[in-house]
Scaffold this motif. Structure first.
Motif, PDB file in Angstrom:
ATOM      1  N   GLU A  52       0.841  -1.189   0.000  1.00  0.00           N
ATOM      2  CA  GLU A  52       0.000   0.000   0.000  1.00  0.00           C
ATOM      3  C   GLU A  52       0.885   1.252   0.000  1.00  0.00           C
ATOM      4  O   GLU A  52       0.641   2.201  -0.737  1.00  0.00           O
ATOM      5  CB  GLU A  52      -0.878  -0.014   1.241  1.00  0.00           C
ATOM      6  CG  GLU A  52      -2.298   0.431   0.978  1.00  0.00           C
ATOM      7  CD  GLU A  52      -3.220  -0.022   2.095  1.00  0.00           C
ATOM      8  OE1 GLU A  52      -3.747   0.836   2.788  1.00  0.00           O
ATOM      9  OE2 GLU A  52      -3.350  -1.254   2.287  1.00  0.00           O
ATOM     10  N   ALA A  80       2.444   1.754  -3.348  1.00  0.00           N
ATOM     11  CA  ALA A  80       1.462   2.275  -4.306  1.00  0.00           C
ATOM     12  C   ALA A  80       1.240   3.769  -4.073  1.00  0.00           C
ATOM     13  O   ALA A  80       1.210   4.555  -5.013  1.00  0.00           O
ATOM     14  CB  ALA A  80       0.147   1.515  -4.161  1.00  0.00           C
ATOM     15  N   LEU A  81       1.129   4.159  -2.785  1.00  0.00           N
ATOM     16  CA  LEU A  81       0.943   5.579  -2.469  1.00  0.00           C
ATOM     17  C   LEU A  81       2.145   6.393  -2.912  1.00  0.00           C
ATOM     18  O   LEU A  81       2.010   7.492  -3.445  1.00  0.00           O
ATOM     19  CB  LEU A  81       0.731   5.748  -0.959  1.00  0.00           C
ATOM     20  CG  LEU A  81      -0.649   5.384  -0.451  1.00  0.00           C
ATOM     21  CD1 LEU A  81      -0.673   5.463   1.066  1.00  0.00           C
ATOM     22  CD2 LEU A  81      -1.685   6.347  -1.035  1.00  0.00           C
ATOM     23  N   ARG A  82       3.322   5.825  -2.710  1.00  0.00           N
ATOM     24  CA  ARG A  82       4.544   6.533  -3.087  1.00  0.00           C
ATOM     25  C   ARG A  82       4.578   6.756  -4.597  1.00  0.00           C
ATOM     26  O   ARG A  82       4.887   7.852  -5.071  1.00  0.00           O
ATOM     27  CB  ARG A  82       5.761   5.708  -2.639  1.00  0.00           C
ATOM     28  CG  ARG A  82       7.025   6.523  -2.579  1.00  0.00           C
ATOM     29  CD  ARG A  82       8.143   5.745  -1.937  1.00  0.00           C
ATOM     30  NE  ARG A  82       7.965   5.621  -0.499  1.00  0.00           N
ATOM     31  CZ  ARG A  82       8.296   4.524   0.182  1.00  0.00           C
ATOM     32  NH1 ARG A  82       8.790   3.486  -0.453  1.00  0.00           N
ATOM     33  NH2 ARG A  82       8.136   4.479   1.476  1.00  0.00           N
ATOM     34  N   ARG A  83       4.205   5.697  -5.333  1.00  0.00           N
ATOM     35  CA  ARG A  83       4.171   5.845  -6.797  1.00  0.00           C
ATOM     36  C   ARG A  83       3.145   6.905  -7.199  1.00  0.00           C
ATOM     37  O   ARG A  83       3.384   7.717  -8.087  1.00  0.00           O
ATOM     38  CB  ARG A  83       3.817   4.500  -7.438  1.00  0.00           C
ATOM     39  CG  ARG A  83       5.020   3.622  -7.698  1.00  0.00           C
ATOM     40  CD  ARG A  83       4.677   2.511  -8.671  1.00  0.00           C
ATOM     41  NE  ARG A  83       3.646   1.635  -8.154  1.00  0.00           N
ATOM     42  CZ  ARG A  83       3.899   0.599  -7.355  1.00  0.00           C
ATOM     43  NH1 ARG A  83       5.131   0.328  -6.994  1.00  0.00           N
ATOM     44  NH2 ARG A  83       2.928  -0.160  -6.921  1.00  0.00           N
ATOM     45  N   TYR A  84       2.012   6.871  -6.492  1.00  0.00           N
ATOM     46  CA  TYR A  84       0.935   7.805  -6.810  1.00  0.00           C
ATOM     47  C   TYR A  84       1.397   9.247  -6.597  1.00  0.00           C
ATOM     48  O   TYR A  84       1.244  10.102  -7.480  1.00  0.00           O
ATOM     49  CB  TYR A  84      -0.272   7.488  -5.914  1.00  0.00           C
ATOM     50  CG  TYR A  84      -1.427   8.430  -6.071  1.00  0.00           C
ATOM     51  CD1 TYR A  84      -2.199   8.408  -7.234  1.00  0.00           C
ATOM     52  CD2 TYR A  84      -1.754   9.340  -5.070  1.00  0.00           C
ATOM     53  CE1 TYR A  84      -3.268   9.269  -7.381  1.00  0.00           C
ATOM     54  CE2 TYR A  84      -2.814  10.199  -5.215  1.00  0.00           C
ATOM     55  CZ  TYR A  84      -3.571  10.176  -6.369  1.00  0.00           C
ATOM     56  OH  TYR A  84      -4.617  11.037  -6.516  1.00  0.00           O
ATOM     57  N   THR A  85       2.015   9.518  -5.423  1.00  0.00           N
ATOM     58  CA  THR A  85       2.463  10.892  -5.156  1.00  0.00           C
ATOM     59  C   THR A  85       3.570  11.294  -6.121  1.00  0.00           C
ATOM     60  O   THR A  85       3.675  12.445  -6.513  1.00  0.00           O
ATOM     61  CB  THR A  85       3.004  11.031  -3.721  1.00  0.00           C
ATOM     62  OG1 THR A  85       3.856   9.944  -3.475  1.00  0.00           O
ATOM     63  CG2 THR A  85       1.893  11.065  -2.698  1.00  0.00           C
ATOM     64  N   HIS A  86       4.378  10.316  -6.503  1.00  0.00           N
ATOM     65  CA  HIS A  86       5.457  10.603  -7.441  1.00  0.00           C
ATOM     66  C   HIS A  86       4.909  11.072  -8.781  1.00  0.00           C
ATOM     67  O   HIS A  86       5.490  11.917  -9.446  1.00  0.00           O
ATOM     68  CB  HIS A  86       6.294   9.335  -7.625  1.00  0.00           C
ATOM     69  CG  HIS A  86       7.617   9.595  -8.261  1.00  0.00           C
ATOM     70  ND1 HIS A  86       8.652  10.187  -7.579  1.00  0.00           N
ATOM     71  CD2 HIS A  86       8.064   9.366  -9.515  1.00  0.00           C
ATOM     72  CE1 HIS A  86       9.679  10.295  -8.386  1.00  0.00           C
ATOM     73  NE2 HIS A  86       9.354   9.801  -9.560  1.00  0.00           N
ATOM     74  N   ASN A  87       3.763  10.506  -9.154  1.00  0.00           N
ATOM     75  CA  ASN A  87       3.182  10.844 -10.451  1.00  0.00           C
ATOM     76  C   ASN A  87       2.414  12.164 -10.436  1.00  0.00           C
ATOM     77  O   ASN A  87       2.047  12.665 -11.488  1.00  0.00           O
ATOM     78  CB  ASN A  87       2.234   9.734 -10.907  1.00  0.00           C
ATOM     79  CG  ASN A  87       3.016   8.511 -11.296  1.00  0.00           C
ATOM     80  OD1 ASN A  87       4.192   8.620 -11.627  1.00  0.00           O
ATOM     81  ND2 ASN A  87       2.384   7.362 -11.229  1.00  0.00           N
ATOM     82  N   LEU A  88       2.117  12.684  -9.258  1.00  0.00           N
ATOM     83  CA  LEU A  88       1.304  13.906  -9.182  1.00  0.00           C
ATOM     84  C   LEU A  88       2.035  15.094  -9.788  1.00  0.00           C
ATOM     85  O   LEU A  88       3.231  15.233  -9.655  1.00  0.00           O
ATOM     86  CB  LEU A  88       0.952  14.214  -7.721  1.00  0.00           C
ATOM     87  CG  LEU A  88      -0.220  13.406  -7.131  1.00  0.00           C
ATOM     88  CD1 LEU A  88      -0.444  13.832  -5.690  1.00  0.00           C
ATOM     89  CD2 LEU A  88      -1.491  13.612  -7.939  1.00  0.00           C
TER      90      LEU A  88
END
Lengths: 222, 229
Positions: free
Chosen positions: B218, B221-229
């Motif tokens: 989890e 996944a959150l880290r990847r998500y923030t990275h993509n922001l």
């Protein structure tokens, strides 16, 4: 089957043109042989440790050939092209394995006489058995080596991971080959106790060849 | 609710292990030939069985992953393999202590011991490999294949006492000797009880590890998500 031969021939031809891995492997096997002659006291003959020594040399030198098997397809995205081609995955694997087997056999043919001269070993006492042991063990090494070369081809730490994974997997094959070769060198031939090693080699080859053929598609195709 | 069940299981396996220790150390007599040291068998044998069961389940989870591509199966595979490796170390460790007393050496290069060690090396390689791949899908795929390859070594280790002449004691448990009683029934009974306790304990730490693994995913996944922001 035609696909298999196409791939095998392609790999062999590119190797024959550059002679990169085969030269490196042959030279490296000589270096190890000489190094071992300093480590061990070889006053008499190679009966006791000959088998072990020989297969360590093959394992280290063979790894040079096997590691390159899939890695060489990385330049110009050749691997993607191969995967995208109409070849089935198992044919690609089998072709590469056959080419590697031929290359390893060449390295062994170079190393065996040299080993015989340096360590005073007589290979011709049981030529059939020696050939069979070499063939079975080399095929086992080839299958594991080719499979793990495919497994690790896209990894960041490929050079680090490959030996850590491959050598423990190879121990069964090497152990069996060492025992058989030592028995053959000592002149006793294959007796009752040694059959378990022959069976181990055959079993290893069958199990890992079928596992690899079944799983290679999973590895190559995302 | 889930944590409560887990806590209850942990408490149960802990108390059961303490109770078993009491019986093993204080109630059962010394073995005739080996003396007191034979008691290590109550941990050595169940430890190995637990370890191999974990590897077996990890192989099953890996097959499931390869067929269904369900990332939960991969979570199970990694948790089971880690627990299996811990118990492999327990098995190797207890075996070495026993060997030091009975054989006089910590280690011999005997087929059974050698294969067990190979097993450990291969699964250690599996765990190392997982650490070096960042992309979850690729990691799960490659790890599943390696897990299946590795399981072959488990089978060989298990059968090695039948295939080779080895210094390691042969099969004694009645389900491996075809019903023949090679050990005192009271001792065998105790061994099965401790097997049960250790397996319950292994189940608890496996579930804990599984929870960690899920949390880790989890987070990733959150880290990847923030990275993509």
């Amino acid at each position: 089957m035609r696909h298999v031969l196409t791939i095998a021939w392609k790999d062999l031809r590119s190797e024959l043109r550059t002679k990169e891995s085969i030269n490196a492997a042959a030279a490296f096997s000589m270096v190890i042989l000489v190094l071992f002659s300093f480590v061990l006291d070889i006053s008499g003959d190679a009966r006791e440790f000959g088998g072990g020594l020989l297969w360590l040399v093959f394992a280290f030198a063979g790894a040079l050939v096997l590691n390159r098997s899939f890695a060489r397809e990385q330049s110009n995205d050749c691997l993607d092209a191969l995967v995208a081609s109409p070849l089935p995955g198992w044919a690609l694997f089998l072709g590469k394995a056959l080419a590697n087997f031929a290359l390893l056999a060449v390295v062994e043919l170079i190393a065996l006489p040299v080993f015989g001269i340096l360590f005073n070993a007589d290979w011709l006492r049981f030529p059939g058995w020696i050939a069979l042991t070499c063939a079975l063990a080399t095929w086992g090494m080839t299958v594991i080596g080719t499979m793990f070369s495919a497994l690790t081809v896209n990894l960041r730490l490929r050079e680090l991971m490959l030996p850590v994974l491959v050598y423990p997997m190879l121990i069964p094959v090497l152990m069996a080959a060492m025992q058989l070769t030592s028995a053959l060198l000592s002149g006793t031939g294959i007796t009752g106790d040694d059959w378990v090693w022959v069976k181990l080699l055959i079993g290893f080859d069958i199990i890992f060849t079928s596992l690899s053929l079944a799983l290679i598609d999973v590895i190559l195709v995302n | 609710m889930k944590t409560k069940i887990l806590m209850a299981m942990a408490l149960f396996s802990g108390l059961y292990l303490v109770r078993n220790l009491y019986v093993i150390l204080l109630q059962l007599p010394d073995e005739a030939a080996q003396g007191a040291i034979y008691r290590i068998m109550y941990f050595h044998v169940p430890g190995w069985i637990t370890s191999f069961s974990a590897y077996f389940l990890a192989a099953v989870a890996s097959i499931y992953y390869l067929v269904k591509r369900d990332s939960r199966a991969d979570e199970f595979a990694v948790a089971l393999t880690e627990v299996g490796t811990i118990f492999t170390m327990l098995g190797l460790g207890t075996g070495m202590v026993w060997a030091r007393i009975i054989w006089g050496v910590w280690w011999v290069w005997d087929p059974r011991l050698t294969w067990a060690f190979i097993c450990f090396l291969i699964y250690a390689g599996y765990l190392l490999l997982r650490k070096t791949i960042d992309e979850p899908g690729q990691r799960a795929r490659i790890a599943a294949v390696v897990s299946l390859f590795a399981f072959v070594s488990v089978v060989i280790t298990y059968k090695s006492i039948d295939w080779w002449r080895t210094q390691h004691p042969g099969a004694v448990l009645s389900f491996r000797t075809g019903g023949e009683q090679r050990m005192d029934p009271a001792m065998e009974h105790m061994l099965f009880q401790n097997w049960f306790a250790l397996t319950a304990f292994a189940g608890v730490i496996m579930m804990l590890r599984l929870g960690q693994e899920r949390m880790q995913r989890e987070l990733d996944a959150l880290r990847r998500y923030t990275h993509n922001l």
